[in-house]
Design a protein around this motif. Sequence first.
Motif, PDB file in Angstrom:
ATOM      1  N   ILE A  63     -27.067   4.983 -59.245  1.00 17.13           N
ATOM      2  CA  ILE A  63     -27.045   5.080 -60.703  1.00 17.13           C
ATOM      3  C   ILE A  63     -28.216   5.978 -61.100  1.00 17.13           C
ATOM      4  CG2 ILE A  63     -27.351   3.848 -62.847  1.00 17.13           C
ATOM      5  CD1 ILE A  63     -25.991   1.502 -61.655  1.00 17.13           C
ATOM      6  N   LEU A  64     -27.864   7.098 -61.692  1.00  8.68           N
ATOM      7  CA  LEU A  64     -28.918   8.047 -62.032  1.00  8.68           C
ATOM      8  C   LEU A  64     -29.615   7.685 -63.346  1.00  8.68           C
ATOM      9  CD1 LEU A  64     -26.959  11.273 -61.120  1.00  8.68           C
ATOM     10  CD2 LEU A  64     -28.780  10.185 -59.803  1.00  8.68           C
ATOM     11  N   ASP A  65     -28.823   7.168 -64.256  1.00  3.09           N
ATOM     12  CA  ASP A  65     -29.415   6.856 -65.561  1.00  3.09           C
ATOM     13  C   ASP A  65     -28.461   5.934 -66.304  1.00  3.09           C
ATOM     14  OD1 ASP A  65     -31.144   9.034 -67.971  1.00  3.09           O
ATOM     15  OD2 ASP A  65     -31.238   6.877 -67.603  1.00  3.09           O
ATOM     16  N   SER A  66     -28.983   5.245 -67.282  1.00  4.09           N
ATOM     17  CA  SER A  66     -28.098   4.442 -68.126  1.00  4.09           C
ATOM     18  C   SER A  66     -28.686   4.402 -69.524  1.00  4.09           C
ATOM     19  CB  SER A  66     -27.968   3.028 -67.570  1.00  4.09           C
ATOM     20  OG  SER A  66     -29.193   2.354 -67.677  1.00  4.09           O
ATOM     21  N   TRP A  67     -27.812   4.329 -70.505  1.00  4.02           N
ATOM     22  CA  TRP A  67     -28.314   4.290 -71.879  1.00  4.02           C
ATOM     23  C   TRP A  67     -27.261   3.700 -72.800  1.00  4.02           C
ATOM     24  CZ3 TRP A  67     -26.771   8.675 -69.352  1.00  4.02           C
ATOM     25  CH2 TRP A  67     -25.773   9.446 -69.942  1.00  4.02           C
ATOM     26  N   PHE A  70     -23.539   3.597 -71.483  1.00  5.61           N
ATOM     27  CA  PHE A  70     -23.203   4.719 -70.606  1.00  5.61           C
ATOM     28  C   PHE A  70     -23.975   4.646 -69.305  1.00  5.61           C
ATOM     29  CE2 PHE A  70     -20.793   7.376 -73.514  1.00  5.61           C
ATOM     30  CZ  PHE A  70     -21.138   6.827 -74.734  1.00  5.61           C
ATOM     31  N   ARG A 103     -24.790   7.249 -65.889  1.00  5.05           N
ATOM     32  CA  ARG A 103     -24.592   8.509 -65.161  1.00  5.05           C
ATOM     33  C   ARG A 103     -24.748   8.148 -63.696  1.00  5.05           C
ATOM     34  NH1 ARG A 103     -26.874  12.617 -68.276  1.00  5.05           N
ATOM     35  NH2 ARG A 103     -28.953  11.813 -67.816  1.00  5.05           N
ATOM     36  N   VAL A 136     -21.041  14.081 -59.959  1.00  2.83           N
ATOM     37  CA  VAL A 136     -21.809  13.243 -60.878  1.00  2.83           C
ATOM     38  C   VAL A 136     -20.884  12.923 -62.043  1.00  2.83           C
ATOM     39  CG1 VAL A 136     -23.745  13.143 -62.465  1.00  2.83           C
ATOM     40  CG2 VAL A 136     -24.006  14.274 -60.251  1.00  2.83           C
ATOM     41  N   GLU A 143     -20.171  10.584 -65.685  1.00  2.00           N
ATOM     42  CA  GLU A 143     -20.706   9.738 -66.759  1.00  2.00           C
ATOM     43  C   GLU A 143     -19.609   8.782 -67.196  1.00  2.00           C
ATOM     44  OE1 GLU A 143     -22.422  12.012 -69.920  1.00  2.00           O
ATOM     45  OE2 GLU A 143     -24.077  12.710 -68.663  1.00  2.00           O
TER      46      GLU A 143
END
Lengths: 369, 69, 1015
Positions: free
Chosen positions: B21-25, B40, B42, B50, B52
């Motif tokens: 998991i690269l990022d979450s928001w 979300f 990424r 990659v 989203e």
Amino acid sequence: MGFIAWRLGGLYPSASSFPGTASDAVVVRRQSVYDCGMAAWDAGIRPGQAAREVRWRYPSAQVLAWRPDWYQATQEALGDWLAGHAARFAMETVEGMGGWWEYPRLDAETWRNLWGEVQSHWARRCQAGVAGHPLLARWIREEGERWHLPQWRGDGYTVYYLPEEKETKFWPYLPLRYLNVSPALRERWWRYGWECVGQVPGLLERLRLLPAGAAPPERLLLRETLAGEGEVLGRLLEYLGGQLTKVLAERGVGVDWIRVEWRGEGGERWHKARRWPEAVGERRRVLARLSSLLQVLPPWPPVEIAIEAEVHPLSTAQLGFWKEGDGGKKGRGMAGEAEERVGVGNLAWPQWRRETMWSFWDPWRRVGR
Amino acid sequence: MNQEGPYAFRWQRRYVRVAKILDSWRDVGEWWNAEPELWFWRVQGMEQGVYELAWDPQSDRWWLYRIYD
Amino acid sequence: MGKGGAHLHVHSAFSFLEGSAWPQRLVEEAARQGIETLALTDLHRVSGIVPFLEAAERHGIRAVVGAEVELPEGWGRLVLLAPDHQGYLALSQLLQAAHLKHPRGQPVVEWEDLEQWGSGLVALTGDRQGVMGRAWWSQDRKAMVDRLQRLTAIFSTGKLYLELTASHLPGDRAFHDVLAELSERHHVPLIATNAVHYPTKADFGLFDLLTCIRLGQPIESVHPERRINAENYLKPWALMVEALARWPQALRNALELAERLSPPKLLRQRRAPRFQLPPGADAPRYLAQLVEQGGRWRYGARWPKVLPRVQKELKVINELGFQDYFLVVWDVARWARRQGIRFAGRGSAADSVVAYVLGITSVDAYARNLQFERFMSPERKETPDIDIDFDARRRDEVIAYVRQRYGSERVARVATYQTYRRRLAVREIGKVLGFPAEELDRLAKSLPEAPLRVIQERWEAIPELRQYRESPRMRALLRWAEAAEGLPRHLGTHLGGVVISEEPVVEVGPCEHSAKGEVILPFDKRDVEQLGLLKLDLLALRAFTAVEEAVGEIRRRQPNFDYEAIPADDPRTYRRLQRGESIGVFQLESPAQRALAQRLHPDRWEDIVASLALIRPGPIKGNMVDPFIARRQGREPVTYPHPDLEPILAKTYGVVLFQEQVIAIASTLAGFTPGEADALRRVMTHGRSHEEMARIGEQFKAKAIARGVEPAVAETVFQQLAGYASYGFNEAHATAFAETSYRTAYLLEHHPTEYFLGLLNAQPMGYYPIDILLVEARRRGIQVLPIDINASAVATTMPNPGQLRLGLGMVPGLGEKAARIVERRPPGGYRHPLELVEAGVEQDLVGRLVRIGAFDGVTPDREGLLAAVVAGDRLGMWSLTSRSAWSWGRIIYWDYRELGFGQHQQLLAPWRDWLTRQGYFSVEGAKRLKPGRRVRMVSTIFRPHRPPTRSGKIVVFLTLYDETGVLEAWMGPERYQRFGQWLFSPHSPILAVTGRVEERGLAVEAVEPWRRHGP
């Protein structure tokens, strides 16, 4: 003057399958009156009235169910005749035969002659309104009596006409129900308790800017230079789009062709253009169109962006009312421009806003990356 | 989805496993138009790619929001 | 969910549009969640700390004070926390420097100040807008390191933290990774916060709307300062743990730091200054001395009789330790008197004989038997509140004196928070939501005086809202406006509040500049009291200016005229009041007061005092007015529930009108000490629950019965008290005002020209506009001469008896240029408007002067002059005959358009003949008709308003006027439903009115706009 809104009755059905004497027949289509015989007309029946009122108005009516073949040929023939006589016309054939047409100069004499032709071939009764605009004409066709307008009466016809000098005074009283607008807009007007054009702020001006017909296309050009590094591209485009929409709204026109040009620091140029079938003025749609041109952008940043647009006057159906963001609409465009929220590279407006907002926080979306 | 986020998803008849998991928001969108809050992620797929992903907590709907290739 | 947790980066509404909740609410929410520590870190201010600290004490939360500041060079923000009281002093110094060294509204913390004060503080690096966030976003790794190093140099170990916020923003992971790396490498610990801007997720909406208002953008706009999610609320600690699970040390550090922090000692401290005494004196004796001197001055031979009372007062003053306070005020009053500045103490201070003999008030509390305890008592330990009204023009001199006397770093003005009023909230939020401006304007103007919540419930009953039916958008707007209502929006200066502190004010809080450039302490008036400072209310009263002007003018022809010696029982004055012809009289000119006077027929001093107390929402709603009048006029018998009450209630005919009477009754009948009685009164005033009132009632009755009062009587008396306690007016205040009311009425009666001169030169003031004042002046036979470029001074003057020449100062926009015009007037007078342009007056202003006829003395050809002005042609020809003069209608039109009033005649005067022929009555004509007659009028309307009425129904009152006078009118609920819109429309204030003449005015039946079809 020039526009006649008319409603015909006592039509001569063209098929032999039409039964019996026509005089007190009332032909009903989808719960409203489509056509009626002369006696029925004279008793007050008019096409467009609710079917259930027929008996009440005219007890001895003979109610018949409409059949397409009865009026097909009449309709076509009338259309041909209109094409030959009118500068422009529109026929309404759902709630009876009628519509409006534009005629250069109209007086009682001219009308009598015209009617003579129609009466001998296709209809024996007519109620019409004559005014300088089709909306007004439709209105006074229905309510000319009530407003004590002058009339021409003759054999089978009653025509109310609105003298030119009175037109300005009458415009504000035009009931809103005569405008062809979206149900949402109509609902909103009802909620505000507005019933006629004069009550709705700004509406009068816009209606009168709209000629009932086509005008030669006009081009608008907007140009904006980027303020330097770091200016967010999204914001600039939003700004330009907003400017464009503002001008469109001020002039009551819509855009059906947009060209975007992108100029780089070293003089490079890139452009993309597209034409759409209909002109739109509503902000959401204009911006959607604009962003559809910008799905694939050149790799180098621009120093100047120019938008050129071809504009046309809008029909009344295009009158978007409030600004954006008004209750409930989730990016549902009108038919023909479905806005999906999913998918690669489909930048419809809500998407666009979201992406631009994120470009202020998300390193993967940072402008100038 | 486990506590950290999605660990695999299905898309166009493919089954993609999440490597990282690269990022979450989270995003509230046009909340004044009654848009729901969306979450979300990424993620990096096992074999390149990659993606989203978007999730609506209220309706528990998932969908692919964007692909980077 | 376990207890514990610490939120150390929190904004309240005192971050002005960057926070959406009161500090109390944040504390409550924290308490609800079991969060142990809360820090308040508003943007550049600590203005919310008093309610914050109080609420935290109440809820048992550890409170920490801090602030978020902007660093120079665009570095970004830093969150600072004060670890203890010393730290708070450092923070205050730092913030004050940031404010005072920079233009108002743009405070910046300079490096030198940060270096000087930083060591006493703890710093957190902030969120994405913080020093680290900004550098990271610019992808400037080097900057991040540099900044960290610079900060490390200022904040010692354990005092600097790298902040991670659980904001769930895209990019947070990467950002946090970078911060963690920096933390390792440079040994700066991490800390978890949530950069809180609102208490709960549901409050995000209001916050976003406020952000849009701040940015001036509609709600759909796209802007980097719009937040994309609703995560910055007081997150329950469990969710914080979840969100920052990768950084458990950050969470630990937050809890650990919280343990090391403590709130400053600000509440319940005494910070009032000691009065500077002559050597060897001590405050109580000095005060006693002054009182003795003053006593002889005021009372002469009667002083020994008064002494016991005074000694009682002094005892209380000394016990409570307020001698210095009285000395400070005495000193200010003495100075003002010596400077010849007119002033008068107002409010409950006039209940004190000590204040009277010290020359602070001019009400003889002894003669009137006023209760000192209403002002001060041992049971009430707060600092007393002494308010003084000064001549408006000279009030600032008084403040300057205070500054100079106590040292300017120990004196500051007090702030007041301009909060979101309903109309503003509706307008601003509506604009953001995309409602058109005219519609918002109409909606805002027509909102009745009720809380928004009530309006939402009773939608249908309000005519202006009916047209919107059930629009969900409208309801949403009102809902948001209600949420925003009352939130602080701007800092303004309190009208007259001045604080004096023993220590420099900066030790209490950081000062900043107000809009007018004064130094203010940005705490609300009430907060200032909590902080133990000495507060004076030095108010500016324009009525005093009017009096000074009038008296000055009178003395030019009658040098012996003495305002103080105006006889107190002049029959002509009272007769004027009885006729209701008191427009211009201080406090007695409003329609309600004039109507009362016509019923009450005041003929003595007490009547005036009573009038001031009667016309207020309380007595009106409580139905005290009619009984009072009836008894006063002998139509109802005056009875007293108990004979002991007669001396107390005799002056008000048995009706409880004054708060002091409540105290006297409670102490006389039930044996409360006056202090206890005052406490009782205050409790009753603040609307307690049934149980509380019942309890108090029992207490009262028990004590009364114990003193031999019959139970039934005790019950009746208590009911009366309970009913009237909240409506009672402060008698001292009424008496203080009554003096000025009576005297201005006297001036109006006997020296009308001078008094109108005073009123005109003291504008803006009073209930009525200049237009109406001029109508009244003309009715008195005063000749009003228009503004003349060569004959007018800056102020309005009286060239001859019975004549007023309007002053150049009345021309809007002229400002100081008016003085210049007068100064540079050539010996023969100005001959051409361009001379003014040469003197530096802008062309539009010169044009304005021409249009209002200032040059009519040179030539009536205004057109010619205007053309010459525009063309800049000094030699322009114009006609000296009046053939090309403007028509009368045009002259009057331009008067109203430029000045807002008619210099020559009122707006309707030129139409009078025509109107009369059409069957419309003038005001004067209508007044002469018998009651019951129906009449049609065309009038200018003024101030339609909807005061609360006895029945609770909506009755709209308005003033009608024309060149013949003023007529008060009203319309009931049904008429209002039908015609109300015309009253509040933005268009012409002239309406055609049909109504029925009544004793007190006109009962309106129909209203419509007047369409001029005339000449």
